[in-house]
Design a protein around this motif. Sequence first.
Motif, PDB file in Angstrom:
ATOM      1  N   ASN A  20      53.253  68.854  78.822  1.00  0.00           N
ATOM      2  CA  ASN A  20      53.051  67.391  77.860  1.00  0.00           C
ATOM      3  C   ASN A  20      54.396  66.646  77.454  1.00  0.00           C
ATOM      4  N   LEU A  21      54.431  67.750  76.558  1.00  0.00           N
ATOM      5  CA  LEU A  21      55.372  67.840  75.653  1.00  0.00           C
ATOM      6  C   LEU A  21      56.512  66.794  76.061  1.00  0.00           C
ATOM      7  N   ASN A  22      56.665  67.699  77.132  1.00  0.00           N
ATOM      8  CA  ASN A  22      58.250  67.139  77.852  1.00  0.00           C
ATOM      9  C   ASN A  22      57.798  65.444  78.126  1.00  0.00           C
ATOM     10  N   ASN A  23      56.838  65.317  78.914  1.00  0.00           N
ATOM     11  CA  ASN A  23      56.647  63.419  79.247  1.00  0.00           C
ATOM     12  C   ASN A  23      56.895  63.220  77.707  1.00  0.00           C
ATOM     13  N   LEU A  24      56.308  63.876  77.005  1.00  0.00           N
ATOM     14  CA  LEU A  24      55.858  62.744  75.168  1.00  0.00           C
ATOM     15  C   LEU A  24      57.340  62.605  74.878  1.00  0.00           C
ATOM     16  N   TYR A  25      58.170  63.758  75.117  1.00  0.00           N
ATOM     17  CA  TYR A  25      59.387  63.595  74.603  1.00  0.00           C
ATOM     18  C   TYR A  25      60.325  62.208  74.766  1.00  0.00           C
ATOM     19  N   SER A  26      60.494  62.233  76.266  1.00  0.00           N
ATOM     20  CA  SER A  26      60.829  60.801  77.504  1.00  0.00           C
ATOM     21  C   SER A  26      60.443  59.912  76.946  1.00  0.00           C
ATOM     22  N   TYR A  27      59.127  59.281  76.314  1.00  0.00           N
ATOM     23  CA  TYR A  27      58.820  58.626  76.201  1.00  0.00           C
ATOM     24  C   TYR A  27      59.261  58.342  75.113  1.00  0.00           C
TER      25      TYR A  27
ATOM     26  N   THR B 224      53.256  55.596  73.844  1.00  0.00           N
ATOM     27  CA  THR B 224      54.034  56.410  73.036  1.00  0.00           C
ATOM     28  C   THR B 224      52.637  57.089  72.044  1.00  0.00           C
ATOM     29  N   PRO B 225      52.711  56.282  71.132  1.00  0.00           N
ATOM     30  CA  PRO B 225      51.145  56.615  70.275  1.00  0.00           C
ATOM     31  C   PRO B 225      49.719  57.018  71.457  1.00  0.00           C
ATOM     32  N   GLU B 226      49.427  55.682  72.584  1.00  0.00           N
ATOM     33  CA  GLU B 226      48.314  55.811  72.954  1.00  0.00           C
ATOM     34  C   GLU B 226      48.459  57.057  73.772  1.00  0.00           C
ATOM     35  N   ILE B 227      49.415  57.653  74.241  1.00  0.00           N
ATOM     36  CA  ILE B 227      49.641  59.073  74.567  1.00  0.00           C
ATOM     37  C   ILE B 227      49.155  60.278  74.147  1.00  0.00           C
TER      38      ILE B 227
ATOM     39  N   ASP C 209      38.296  63.013  82.887  1.00  0.00           N
ATOM     40  CA  ASP C 209      38.698  61.539  82.801  1.00  0.00           C
ATOM     41  C   ASP C 209      39.147  61.115  81.771  1.00  0.00           C
ATOM     42  N   ASN C 210      39.661  61.971  80.071  1.00  0.00           N
ATOM     43  CA  ASN C 210      40.582  61.708  79.647  1.00  0.00           C
ATOM     44  C   ASN C 210      41.898  62.604  80.171  1.00  0.00           C
ATOM     45  N   PHE C 211      41.808  63.633  80.734  1.00  0.00           N
ATOM     46  CA  PHE C 211      42.922  63.820  81.078  1.00  0.00           C
ATOM     47  C   PHE C 211      43.528  62.957  82.276  1.00  0.00           C
ATOM     48  N   ILE C 212      42.958  62.324  82.898  1.00  0.00           N
ATOM     49  CA  ILE C 212      43.853  61.765  83.918  1.00  0.00           C
ATOM     50  C   ILE C 212      44.100  60.689  83.258  1.00  0.00           C
ATOM     51  N   LYS C 213      43.426  58.985  82.490  1.00  0.00           N
ATOM     52  CA  LYS C 213      43.924  58.008  81.313  1.00  0.00           C
ATOM     53  C   LYS C 213      44.871  58.772  80.849  1.00  0.00           C
ATOM     54  N   LEU C 214      45.850  59.863  80.434  1.00  0.00           N
ATOM     55  CA  LEU C 214      46.639  60.549  79.754  1.00  0.00           C
ATOM     56  C   LEU C 214      47.670  60.747  80.961  1.00  0.00           C
ATOM     57  N   TYR C 215      47.946  61.111  82.069  1.00  0.00           N
ATOM     58  CA  TYR C 215      48.278  61.516  83.058  1.00  0.00           C
ATOM     59  C   TYR C 215      48.832  59.843  84.227  1.00  0.00           C
ATOM     60  N   LYS C 216      48.323  58.838  83.594  1.00  0.00           N
ATOM     61  CA  LYS C 216      48.031  57.983  84.555  1.00  0.00           C
ATOM     62  C   LYS C 216      49.253  56.536  83.686  1.00  0.00           C
TER      63      LYS C 216
ATOM     64  N   GLU D 126      45.563  60.795  73.302  1.00  0.00           N
ATOM     65  CA  GLU D 126      44.643  60.959  74.480  1.00  0.00           C
ATOM     66  C   GLU D 126      45.362  62.459  74.634  1.00  0.00           C
ATOM     67  N   MET D 127      46.437  62.489  74.286  1.00  0.00           N
ATOM     68  CA  MET D 127      47.044  63.924  74.434  1.00  0.00           C
ATOM     69  C   MET D 127      45.497  64.777  73.288  1.00  0.00           C
ATOM     70  N   SER D 128      45.532  63.951  71.528  1.00  0.00           N
ATOM     71  CA  SER D 128      45.014  65.010  70.953  1.00  0.00           C
ATOM     72  C   SER D 128      44.192  65.127  70.941  1.00  0.00           C
TER      73      SER D 128
END
Length: 333
Positions: A159-166, A174-177, A207-214, A180-182
Amino acid sequence: MLISRKELIFQIVLHLIVLLFFSFNKHEGSINIDRAIFLLYYSAATVIITYYLMPKYLYKKRYWQFFIAFGLVVTGVILLEELVLEPLMFPNTKRGNSFPGVYLSLLGVLPVMTILSGCKFGWDALQKQAKIDELQSTIQESEIQFLRSQINPHFLFNNLNNLYSYALQNSPKTPEIILEMSGVLRYMLYESKEQFVPLKKELEQLDNFIKLYKLQIEDRGQVRFETSNIGAGYKIAPLILIVFIENAFKHSQSGQSSDIEIDISVKMDNSVLEFYCKNNFEAVPSLDTIAKGIGLQNVQKRLQLLYPNKHKLEIKDENKSYDVYLRLELEKA
């Protein structure tokens, strides 16, 4: 040699039972004092066998030394009885002045010593098995903790890789991610330390995890997550289901940039939980590594440790579809 309180009580009760059995005269309805004295003598000799010879020779698999030493103790018991005790207790009588023979002497000594030694051997075997069970439990718990500790870095790294891209794209998501990640990380690090957690709490985090990936998929596909008939009060090992879901997202996204479809469902039938996760994918050379990564290997090991003979896992990889079916027999908290 120091013995535990439980063993001391066990030995006292055992000796009292043997004493009553061998010295009680049913015709007179009383204890035969002579037989009681000899029984105590045999018991004292048995202590040498059970607390010295058995630990020193038998438990160390030095069988010949043990049987030789055992024979010497029995011989000494018989000689001392025939040459000293009986002449003192029965002077000027046939019993005090004659030797009945080895066979009759052994019949008097061996039953008592064998019973007492056998019970001590059984006690030691039970205590040893209890220590083995405790050690196996400790090893199992250590292995489970090790496997769980690998999940957190695995999740964080992906998820850090994904966050870096955003962040590079200055995405408003980015703040929402991060939020959710925290939340998911907080659950992983602090709230899931127990071996089992409430099922409903685990599903909330799913559910929170899925929202993060969605958030990462956006409009490139569809993600469906359904739960039904979730019973109250059940518990589940934490971070089991999350691995399959993470794998589904990574599997789909690594091979295609559109038309992503991920279906996830959790339902219960009495105490049996059925988890189903399906994702489509486009075949690329790296997909095998993703589909069979460290997360899946760890969760399979955890299932074997935590749900032996209480789970069924089926994974199918065919026709550009990756299907996971997991059946778990749960228990109530």
